[in-house]
Design a protein around this motif. Structure first.
Motif, mmCIF file in Angstrom:
data_model
loop_
_atom_site.group_PDB
_atom_site.id
_atom_site.type_symbol
_atom_site.label_atom_id
_atom_site.label_comp_id
_atom_site.label_asym_id
_atom_site.label_seq_id
_atom_site.Cartn_x
_atom_site.Cartn_y
_atom_site.Cartn_z
ATOM 1 N N ALA A 154 4.166 5.968 -17.062
ATOM 2 C CA ALA A 154 3.951 6.970 -16.026
ATOM 3 C C ALA A 154 2.502 7.432 -15.994
ATOM 4 C CB ALA A 154 4.883 8.161 -16.249
ATOM 5 N N LEU A 155 1.872 7.526 -17.168
ATOM 6 C CA LEU A 155 0.470 7.929 -17.213
ATOM 7 C C LEU A 155 -0.451 6.860 -16.614
ATOM 8 C CD1 LEU A 155 0.156 9.587 -20.757
ATOM 9 C CD2 LEU A 155 0.100 10.735 -18.525
ATOM 10 N N GLU A 156 -0.190 5.585 -16.910
ATOM 11 C CA GLU A 156 -1.041 4.494 -16.434
ATOM 12 C C GLU A 156 -0.844 4.188 -14.963
ATOM 13 O OE1 GLU A 156 -0.253 1.178 -18.881
ATOM 14 O OE2 GLU A 156 -1.074 2.093 -20.712
ATOM 15 N N GLY A 157 0.311 4.477 -14.396
ATOM 16 C CA GLY A 157 0.586 4.139 -13.006
ATOM 17 C C GLY A 157 1.028 2.694 -12.858
ATOM 18 N N ALA A 158 0.941 2.164 -11.615
ATOM 19 C CA ALA A 158 1.386 0.793 -11.354
ATOM 20 C C ALA A 158 0.439 -0.208 -12.001
ATOM 21 C CB ALA A 158 1.456 0.544 -9.850
ATOM 22 N N ARG A 159 0.968 -1.387 -12.279
ATOM 23 C CA ARG A 159 0.149 -2.445 -12.858
ATOM 24 C C ARG A 159 -0.881 -2.928 -11.833
ATOM 25 N NH1 ARG A 159 4.160 -6.882 -15.022
ATOM 26 N NH2 ARG A 159 4.885 -6.617 -12.882
ATOM 27 N N ARG A 160 -1.946 -3.541 -12.347
ATOM 28 C CA ARG A 160 -2.991 -4.039 -11.469
ATOM 29 C C ARG A 160 -2.447 -5.093 -10.505
ATOM 30 N NH1 ARG A 160 -7.971 -6.475 -14.546
ATOM 31 N NH2 ARG A 160 -6.242 -7.806 -15.297
ATOM 32 N N GLU A 161 -1.548 -5.951 -10.974
ATOM 33 C CA GLU A 161 -0.959 -6.963 -10.113
ATOM 34 C C GLU A 161 -0.125 -6.338 -8.992
ATOM 35 O OE1 GLU A 161 -1.935 -8.563 -14.044
ATOM 36 O OE2 GLU A 161 -0.769 -6.838 -13.337
ATOM 37 N N ASP A 162 0.611 -5.255 -9.329
ATOM 38 C CA ASP A 162 1.405 -4.575 -8.313
ATOM 39 C C ASP A 162 0.509 -3.935 -7.254
ATOM 40 O OD1 ASP A 162 3.698 -5.318 -9.640
ATOM 41 O OD2 ASP A 162 3.851 -3.438 -10.782
ATOM 42 N N LYS A 163 -0.615 -3.383 -7.721
ATOM 43 C CA LYS A 163 -1.548 -2.778 -6.763
ATOM 44 C C LYS A 163 -2.119 -3.834 -5.823
ATOM 45 C CE LYS A 163 -3.007 0.989 -9.847
ATOM 46 N NZ LYS A 163 -4.155 1.605 -10.566
ATOM 47 N N ARG A 164 -2.481 -4.995 -6.374
ATOM 48 C CA ARG A 164 -3.028 -6.062 -5.545
ATOM 49 C C ARG A 164 -1.996 -6.585 -4.557
ATOM 50 N NH1 ARG A 164 -5.624 -10.520 -9.325
ATOM 51 N NH2 ARG A 164 -5.851 -11.465 -7.254
ATOM 52 N N ALA A 165 -0.750 -6.706 -5.024
ATOM 53 C CA ALA A 165 0.308 -7.178 -4.126
ATOM 54 C C ALA A 165 0.549 -6.194 -2.987
ATOM 55 C CB ALA A 165 1.601 -7.395 -4.918
ATOM 56 N N ALA A 166 0.558 -4.904 -3.317
ATOM 57 C CA ALA A 166 0.772 -3.888 -2.278
ATOM 58 C C ALA A 166 -0.384 -3.871 -1.284
ATOM 59 C CB ALA A 166 0.943 -2.511 -2.925
ATOM 60 N N GLU A 167 -1.619 -4.029 -1.766
ATOM 61 C CA GLU A 167 -2.777 -4.037 -0.865
ATOM 62 C C GLU A 167 -2.778 -5.295 0.001
ATOM 63 O OE1 GLU A 167 -5.998 -2.649 1.069
ATOM 64 O OE2 GLU A 167 -4.736 -1.594 -0.406
ATOM 65 N N ALA A 168 -2.340 -6.427 -0.568
ATOM 66 C CA ALA A 168 -2.266 -7.654 0.218
ATOM 67 C C ALA A 168 -1.238 -7.533 1.345
ATOM 68 C CB ALA A 168 -1.897 -8.837 -0.690
ATOM 69 N N GLN A 169 -0.110 -6.902 1.062
ATOM 70 C CA GLN A 169 0.889 -6.682 2.101
ATOM 71 C C GLN A 169 0.348 -5.769 3.190
ATOM 72 O OE1 GLN A 169 4.387 -5.271 0.100
ATOM 73 N NE2 GLN A 169 4.997 -7.308 -0.610
ATOM 74 N N ALA A 170 -0.420 -4.770 2.793
ATOM 75 C CA ALA A 170 -1.022 -3.876 3.784
ATOM 76 C C ALA A 170 -2.037 -4.627 4.649
ATOM 77 C CB ALA A 170 -1.688 -2.690 3.090
ATOM 78 N N ASN A 171 -2.846 -5.502 4.034
ATOM 79 C CA ASN A 171 -3.812 -6.289 4.804
ATOM 80 C C ASN A 171 -3.117 -7.240 5.768
ATOM 81 O OD1 ASN A 171 -6.037 -5.076 3.570
ATOM 82 N ND2 ASN A 171 -6.102 -6.602 1.927
ATOM 83 N N GLN A 172 -2.017 -7.823 5.309
ATOM 84 C CA GLN A 172 -1.258 -8.709 6.189
ATOM 85 C C GLN A 172 -0.734 -7.952 7.401
ATOM 86 O OE1 GLN A 172 2.199 -10.441 4.366
ATOM 87 N NE2 GLN A 172 2.515 -11.939 5.988
ATOM 88 N N ALA A 173 -0.215 -6.757 7.172
ATOM 89 C CA ALA A 173 0.284 -5.950 8.283
ATOM 90 C C ALA A 173 -0.850 -5.566 9.231
ATOM 91 C CB ALA A 173 0.971 -4.696 7.747
ATOM 92 N N ARG A 174 -2.025 -5.266 8.670
ATOM 93 C CA ARG A 174 -3.163 -4.934 9.535
ATOM 94 C C ARG A 174 -3.583 -6.135 10.374
ATOM 95 N NH1 ARG A 174 -5.318 -2.917 4.473
ATOM 96 N NH2 ARG A 174 -4.787 -0.691 4.207
ATOM 97 N N GLY A 175 -3.517 -7.348 9.786
ATOM 98 C CA GLY A 175 -3.850 -8.547 10.547
ATOM 99 C C GLY A 175 -2.908 -8.766 11.725
ATOM 100 N N VAL A 176 -1.618 -8.549 11.498
ATOM 101 C CA VAL A 176 -0.650 -8.679 12.600
ATOM 102 C C VAL A 176 -0.932 -7.624 13.665
ATOM 103 C CG1 VAL A 176 1.792 -8.588 13.204
ATOM 104 C CG2 VAL A 176 1.084 -9.670 11.071
ATOM 105 N N ALA A 177 -1.289 -6.407 13.223
ATOM 106 C CA ALA A 177 -1.607 -5.353 14.185
ATOM 107 C C ALA A 177 -2.833 -5.717 15.014
ATOM 108 C CB ALA A 177 -1.840 -4.032 13.449
ATOM 109 N N ALA A 178 -3.841 -6.333 14.377
ATOM 110 C CA ALA A 178 -5.036 -6.757 15.113
ATOM 111 C C ALA A 178 -4.689 -7.827 16.145
ATOM 112 C CB ALA A 178 -6.093 -7.275 14.146
ATOM 113 N N GLU A 179 -3.782 -8.742 15.778
ATOM 114 C CA GLU A 179 -3.365 -9.784 16.717
ATOM 115 C C GLU A 179 -2.652 -9.178 17.922
ATOM 116 O OE1 GLU A 179 -0.601 -13.856 16.714
ATOM 117 O OE2 GLU A 179 -0.856 -12.654 14.901
#
Length: 334
Positions: free
Chosen positions: A178-203
């Motif tokens: 709980a102190l450390e928060g999400a793992r670095r891999e989880d953060k990258r995966a969540a940011e990648a999903q957000a970027n993918q959604a932004r790309g679809v929105a741009a299209e």
């Protein structure tokens, strides 16, 4: 004959000789004009670049903002399309982007303060239980050595101590997570999903922008191929825009007439539609190879086939009133 009669006759002889010479000169000039090679006359057609104005989305034509024959400038709004499907998809993708960005923010921020406090409380409670189990085992162990309690009680106390210790370790791990928060891999995966959604929105945003059709260049609006209320497909031209301000003349020149022609050379042309106005034209394009569709045979039994070459000439100076489709005549030297 008297001297008085001989004098006028002597004066008339040079006049007759001069008149004869003049007549012979006129006859010679007429023969030269009649037999000299007449220059070929080539007829060219004025042309200009014609642009097809279309959209990249299939939609219903809502409104046309210009009229046929109207002068427009590059970037001017020409037509507006209506696409409910694009609007619905835009609302849908905006919701997906919000959800993906929220997940990315959650992963970046980590656990909330209340979750960290709860994990800490669980760890401390487990640690206290482990201490109690250890003290209890030590007490039961002494009693068992003295023979006061049976050995089974000591085994049970040892098991409870081990279980409580492991529970405390697990609770401490939960607290550290709980102190450390999400793992670095989880953060990258969540940011990648957000970027993918932004790309679809741009299209989708690009598709929405395509519902407004703008002039690709300055020119004159030609024929309209669709009317408001009609459904137009992607890439289907709505209208034409002709760059009438930058015309050129297209000639088909036989290969035996190409002698001396070069890029940049100027020729004088006559425009019948403008009351025979004269203008200078400069060669701006010569087709690299002759066109097989424009050849003719010089003889039926021998000789060679003459092919035609497309040549374009642009006005050296703007010609007022020159429009695509007009003819231009050139006296082409042989």
């Amino acid at each position: 004959m008297s001297e008085a009669d001989a004098a006028p006759a002597g004066r008339k002889a040079p006049l007759i000789l001069a008149a004869g010479v003049a007549v012979l000169a006129l006859i010679a000039l007429g023969l030269w004009l009649a037999w000299r090679p007449a220059p070929d006359q080539l007829q060219g057609i004025v042309d200009a670049r014609e642009l097809r104005v279309a959209s990249k989305v299939t939609a219903r034509l809502a409104q046309i903002h210009v009229e046929e024959g109207q002068q427009v400038t590059a970037g001017q709004l020409l037509a507006t399309l209506d696409s409910p499907e694009v609007a619905a998809k835009e609302a849908q993708v905006n919701a997906v982007v919000d959800a993906a960005e929220a997940q990315a923010s959650k992963a970046e921020a980590g656990a909330r303060a209340t979750e960290i406090a709860a994990a800490e409380a669980q760890w401390k409670r487990a640690a206290a239980a482990a201490d109690l189990a250890r003290v209890t085992f030590e007490r039961v162990n002494r009693l068992a050595e003295e023979g006061v309690v049976p050995g089974q009680k000591r085994d049970e106390a040892r098991t409870n101590m081990i279980a409580a210790s492991e529970a405390a370790r697990a609770a401490r791990a939960q607290y550290d997570t709980a102190l450390e928060g999400a793992r670095r891999e989880d953060k990258r995966a969540a940011e990648a999903q957000a970027n993918q959604a932004r790309g679809v929105a741009a299209e989708v945003a690009i598709a929405a922008a395509e519902t407004k059709v703008f002039a690709p260049a300055s020119g004159e609006v030609g024929r309209r191929l669709a009317q408001p209320g009609e459904l137009v497909g992607a890439g289907f031209p709505i209208m034409y825009v002709t760059e009438a301000a930058t015309p050129w003349v297209t000639l088909i020149v036989r290969e035996d007439q190409l002698g001396g022609m070069a890029m940049g050379r100027e020729y004088s042309g006559t425009i019948p539609a403008l009351k025979g106005a004269q203008a200078r034209f400069r060669v701006t394009f010569m087709v690299p190879a002759g066109d097989y569709a424009t050849w003719r045979a010089t003889r039926q039994s021998s000789g060679f086939d003459i092919k035609g070459f497309e040549v374009r000439l642009a006005p050296v100076k703007p010609v007022k009133g020159l429009r695509p489709g007009m003819s231009v005549l050139f006296d082409w030297p042989q």
